[in-house]
Design a protein around this motif. Structure first.
Motif: not given
Length: 315
Positions: A123-137
């Motif tokens: 869950e921690d990895v998922f939440s962090n990668l969601t934030k990274t996804g928003a930045i890269v998007e």
């Protein structure tokens, strides 16, 4: 060196207010990579490196469990994708087992009880990668010259994102295919892999291995961005080759799109610049179902697989 052909971008300027020069240089590299083959790597992305390492470590422990233990996490029948533990269809050329999850809190998620901390780390990895996804998007949005927050508003529903932990079995003397060459159907994908490697990207007709590097995330542009940009940015063609003598663990995170969304080339890349659209429009969920059928009912000939070219408009 092969890995030097796949650029690594430092994202730290995007976490600072005053580093416009650093942002500009990073965007130049990303724009070039996305225009040519849709693949790049990122460091200083905001996801703790020790969290990525711990996730890989715990996934190895889980996949080493007896089959009867892993099958306790089998998917529920009503999930849109098989959330939980699964293996590839027996007719599939892909040789791996996997654990799939939707966003934390999703009623579809089925987590293993062993190892005990695996659920929290996932869950921690998922939440962090969601934030990274928003930045890269947001960066991709700028690189394409789209209005501020265009992609964020177009792709605002995060409930369709999903993540997969995978273990690929060691290669045999006659077969080293782990994941057949393909492009991802979604918007943007992120991968991190253990030291076994095996991920390869196609550039200029050649397969280039992505050399594992601690704390590095691999980013690939996917089909939705290729269609929206009318081929300005390319959806990355990639595959996994299984190493001999050992298994390979990796994670893939899919920054996805809501299924009811209509996808077609944007006017900024077609009529506004006098270019014909290269794709006919489609509902995203329709394409997902066609892609899923590739997995559940593999065609006898690889060239008969449904890819984004299914919607291509011949000229």
């Amino acid at each position: 060196m092969a890995d030097s052909l796949i650029p690594t971008v430092d994202l730290s300027p995007f976490f600072r207010e005053d580093d416009e020069d650093g942002k500009r240089k990073a965007m130049e590299v990303i724009t070039k990579a996305c225009s040519e083959y849709g693949f790049f790597q990122i460091v200083n992305h905001g996801v703790p490196v020790n969290l990525l390492e711990r996730a890989l470590e715990l996934s190895r422990i889980f996949f080493d469990c007896p089959a009867q233990e892993k099958l306790k996490s089998s998917p529920a029948s009503n999930a849109p994708l098989p959330a939980g533990y699964n293996t590839q269809h027996q007719n599939s050329p892909d040789k791996n087992e996997y654990l799939l999850m939707f966003p934390p809190g999703s009623s579809f998620n089925v987590f293993p009880h062993n190892p005990p901390e695996f659920k929290q780390v996932l869950e921690d990895v998922f939440s962090n990668l969601t934030k990274t996804g928003a930045i890269v998007e947001s960066i991709v949005n700028q690189c394409l010259g789209l209005p501020t927050n265009f992609l964020k508003e177009f792709n605002h529903d995060r409930s369709w994102d999903f993540m997969v932990a995978l273990r690929y079995f060691p290669a045999t003397e006659t077969d080293n295919n782990g994941l057949t060459e393909h492009e991802d159907s979604n918007c943007i994908s992120f991968v991190f892999q253990d030291e076994a490697g095996g991920l390869e990207v196609r550039k200029d007709g050649q397969w280039i291995p992505v050399i594992p590097a601690k704390g590095t995330l691999v980013v690939n542009i996917s089909d939705v961005i290729q269609v929206l940009s009318n081929n300005k940015f390319k959806s990355a063609t990639h595959r996994v080759v299984r190493p001999k003598g050992r298994s390979r663990c990796s994670f893939a995170f899919f920054y996805n799109l809501q299924g009811e969304k209509w996808v077609e080339p944007l006017p900024q890349f077609t009529k506004d610049i006098g270019e014909p659209p290269k794709y006919r429009g489609f509902q995203y969920n329709e394409y997902l179902q066609l892609r899923l059928r590739n997995k559940t009912h593999p065609p006898s000939k690889p060239e008969d697989e449904i890819r984004i070219t299914h919607y291509y408009i011949p000229t």
